[in-house]
Design a protein around this motif. Structure first.
Motif, PDB file in Angstrom:
ATOM      1  N   GLU A 210      37.768  51.870  36.797  1.00 26.22           N
ATOM      2  CA  GLU A 210      37.876  52.623  35.544  1.00 26.22           C
ATOM      3  C   GLU A 210      39.011  52.127  34.661  1.00 26.22           C
ATOM      4  O   GLU A 210      38.966  52.263  33.461  1.00 26.22           O
ATOM      5  CB  GLU A 210      38.008  54.126  35.802  1.00 26.22           C
ATOM      6  N   SER A 211      40.048  51.563  35.259  1.00 22.36           N
ATOM      7  CA  SER A 211      41.137  50.916  34.530  1.00 22.36           C
ATOM      8  C   SER A 211      41.828  49.969  35.510  1.00 22.36           C
ATOM      9  O   SER A 211      41.549  50.000  36.712  1.00 22.36           O
ATOM     10  CB  SER A 211      42.129  51.946  33.982  1.00 22.36           C
ATOM     11  N   LEU A 212      42.724  49.143  35.002  1.00 18.33           N
ATOM     12  CA  LEU A 212      43.450  48.225  35.872  1.00 18.33           C
ATOM     13  C   LEU A 212      44.407  49.017  36.745  1.00 18.33           C
ATOM     14  O   LEU A 212      45.261  49.744  36.253  1.00 18.33           O
ATOM     15  CB  LEU A 212      44.209  47.190  35.043  1.00 18.33           C
ATOM     16  N   ARG A 213      44.240  48.897  38.057  1.00 21.08           N
ATOM     17  CA  ARG A 213      45.076  49.632  39.006  1.00 21.08           C
ATOM     18  C   ARG A 213      46.243  48.787  39.506  1.00 21.08           C
ATOM     19  O   ARG A 213      47.378  49.231  39.511  1.00 21.08           O
ATOM     20  CB  ARG A 213      44.244  50.114  40.187  1.00 21.08           C
ATOM     21  N   GLU A 214      45.930  47.577  39.947  1.00 16.88           N
ATOM     22  CA  GLU A 214      46.975  46.729  40.507  1.00 16.88           C
ATOM     23  C   GLU A 214      46.573  45.268  40.401  1.00 16.88           C
ATOM     24  O   GLU A 214      45.398  44.948  40.252  1.00 16.88           O
ATOM     25  CB  GLU A 214      47.273  47.097  41.963  1.00 16.88           C
ATOM     26  N   LEU A 215      47.585  44.407  40.480  1.00 15.50           N
ATOM     27  CA  LEU A 215      47.361  42.975  40.429  1.00 15.50           C
ATOM     28  C   LEU A 215      48.219  42.355  41.530  1.00 15.50           C
ATOM     29  O   LEU A 215      49.401  42.667  41.639  1.00 15.50           O
ATOM     30  CB  LEU A 215      47.771  42.437  39.067  1.00 15.50           C
ATOM     31  N   THR A 216      47.610  41.509  42.355  1.00 20.53           N
ATOM     32  CA  THR A 216      48.313  40.913  43.486  1.00 20.53           C
ATOM     33  C   THR A 216      48.299  39.398  43.392  1.00 20.53           C
ATOM     34  O   THR A 216      47.249  38.787  43.205  1.00 20.53           O
ATOM     35  CB  THR A 216      47.655  41.345  44.817  1.00 20.53           C
ATOM     36  N   ILE A 217      49.470  38.814  43.530  1.00 20.26           N
ATOM     37  CA  ILE A 217      49.622  37.359  43.616  1.00 20.26           C
ATOM     38  C   ILE A 217      49.614  37.039  45.107  1.00 20.26           C
ATOM     39  O   ILE A 217      50.452  37.523  45.863  1.00 20.26           O
ATOM     40  CB  ILE A 217      50.921  36.890  42.945  1.00 20.26           C
ATOM     41  N   ASN A 218      48.626  36.249  45.512  1.00 21.78           N
ATOM     42  CA  ASN A 218      48.343  36.041  46.926  1.00 21.78           C
ATOM     43  C   ASN A 218      48.262  34.548  47.240  1.00 21.78           C
ATOM     44  O   ASN A 218      47.236  33.930  47.022  1.00 21.78           O
ATOM     45  CB  ASN A 218      47.004  36.731  47.223  1.00 21.78           C
ATOM     46  N   PRO A 219      49.359  33.945  47.763  1.00 15.16           N
ATOM     47  CA  PRO A 219      49.280  32.545  48.151  1.00 15.16           C
ATOM     48  C   PRO A 219      48.248  32.320  49.244  1.00 15.16           C
ATOM     49  O   PRO A 219      47.976  33.215  50.047  1.00 15.16           O
ATOM     50  CB  PRO A 219      50.681  32.233  48.671  1.00 15.16           C
ATOM     51  N   ASP A 220      47.674  31.108  49.291  1.00 19.62           N
ATOM     52  CA  ASP A 220      46.625  30.782  50.262  1.00 19.62           C
ATOM     53  C   ASP A 220      47.064  30.847  51.707  1.00 19.62           C
ATOM     54  O   ASP A 220      46.468  31.505  52.522  1.00 19.62           O
ATOM     55  CB  ASP A 220      46.114  29.363  50.020  1.00 19.62           C
TER      56      ASP A 220
ATOM     57  N   GLU B 239      45.493  32.710  44.992  1.00 17.58           N
ATOM     58  CA  GLU B 239      44.687  33.488  44.050  1.00 17.58           C
ATOM     59  C   GLU B 239      45.495  34.663  43.502  1.00 17.58           C
ATOM     60  O   GLU B 239      46.495  35.074  44.084  1.00 17.58           O
ATOM     61  CB  GLU B 239      43.439  34.016  44.749  1.00 17.58           C
ATOM     62  N   VAL B 240      45.030  35.164  42.380  1.00 15.47           N
ATOM     63  CA  VAL B 240      45.552  36.387  41.796  1.00 15.47           C
ATOM     64  C   VAL B 240      44.372  37.342  41.733  1.00 15.47           C
ATOM     65  O   VAL B 240      43.313  36.998  41.208  1.00 15.47           O
ATOM     66  CB  VAL B 240      46.155  36.149  40.392  1.00 15.47           C
ATOM     67  N   VAL B 241      44.548  38.521  42.297  1.00 18.18           N
ATOM     68  CA  VAL B 241      43.463  39.505  42.375  1.00 18.18           C
ATOM     69  C   VAL B 241      43.867  40.752  41.604  1.00 18.18           C
ATOM     70  O   VAL B 241      44.925  41.332  41.863  1.00 18.18           O
ATOM     71  CB  VAL B 241      43.154  39.886  43.845  1.00 18.18           C
ATOM     72  N   ALA B 242      43.036  41.159  40.672  1.00 18.94           N
ATOM     73  CA  ALA B 242      43.253  42.389  39.917  1.00 18.94           C
ATOM     74  C   ALA B 242      42.208  43.406  40.353  1.00 18.94           C
ATOM     75  O   ALA B 242      41.015  43.094  40.370  1.00 18.94           O
ATOM     76  CB  ALA B 242      43.136  42.119  38.420  1.00 18.94           C
ATOM     77  N   GLU B 243      42.649  44.600  40.716  1.00 20.02           N
ATOM     78  CA  GLU B 243      41.716  45.664  41.090  1.00 20.02           C
ATOM     79  C   GLU B 243      41.491  46.557  39.868  1.00 20.02           C
ATOM     80  O   GLU B 243      42.444  47.083  39.295  1.00 20.02           O
ATOM     81  CB  GLU B 243      42.245  46.494  42.247  1.00 20.02           C
ATOM     82  N   TYR B 244      40.243  46.708  39.504  1.00 22.28           N
ATOM     83  CA  TYR B 244      39.875  47.467  38.309  1.00 22.28           C
ATOM     84  C   TYR B 244      38.860  48.538  38.707  1.00 22.28           C
ATOM     85  O   TYR B 244      37.723  48.237  39.060  1.00 22.28           O
ATOM     86  CB  TYR B 244      39.252  46.531  37.260  1.00 22.28           C
TER      87      TYR B 244
END
Length: 186
Positions: free
Chosen positions: A170-180, A163-168
């Motif tokens: 108020e604005s986009l803070r970080e995006l993580t590429i996370n293998p299963d 999965e790819v998880v984006a933390e938002y």
């Protein structure tokens, strides 16, 4: 291990943000700001693409070092967290020789002690959609990163290997590429 990595990362990030134990990233100096590199990164079909060259997961730290140079620092706790301050990137491993469990792009200043000193300033594409610090929730949805029903600060996109998880917030803070799966767990 699939759930542990996902929950573990979210819990780790959340704990670091909210623990109140003084974990703060220092603001970059003027010299550091001038040396910020602008990378071209993307994620497509289970591959992490750096400056046009695709790498399949699980990534090795050797690949990241060959593309980004040695990390500026490492923090060793339950995981080894390697940080590239001028690139706005950090990566998690269980062991020195183990695979990279997840790779995070920091789009804004983060308050964790291990966070990069400068946000990511390059370009990042998720499949064919550009994602940057100014991306809106609607743009994240249009890119295939849909708002999670239970963690409303997260937008998640799934691919056959993770999965790819984006933390938002108020604005986009970080995006993580996370293998299963964690290959170290067999």
């Amino acid at each position: 291990m699939k759930t542990l990595v996902k929950v573990g990362f979210a819990a780790l990030a959340f704990t670091a943000c909210t623990s109140g134990d003084g974990l703060m990233a220092q603001s970059p100096s003027a010299a550091e700001k001038q040396t910020v590199k602008k990378l071209s990164l993307s994620f497509r079909d289970g591959a992490f693409v750096v400056e046009g060259k695709a790498y399949k997961f699980p990534l090795s730290m050797k690949v990241l070092v060959s593309k980004f140079g040695e990390p500026d620092r490492q923090r060793r706790r339950a995981y080894i967290i390697s940080t590239w301050d001028s690139l706005g990137l950090f990566a998690y491993q269980k062991t020195e020789d183990g695979p990279v469990l997840c790779l995070t792009i920091a789009f804004s200043e983060l308050s964790y002690a291990f966070a990069p000193k400068t946000p990511f300033r390059g370009t990042f594409r998720y499949f064919d959609k550009e994602i940057n610090a100014r991306s809106t929730r609607q743009e994240l949805d249009a890119a295939g990163l849909n708002q999670d029903d239970t963690l409303t600060t997260c937008h998640i996109g799934y691919w056959p290997g993770g999965e790819v998880v984006a933390e938002y917030i108020e604005s986009l803070r970080e995006l993580t590429i996370n293998p299963d799966d964690d290959p170290e767990d067999g």
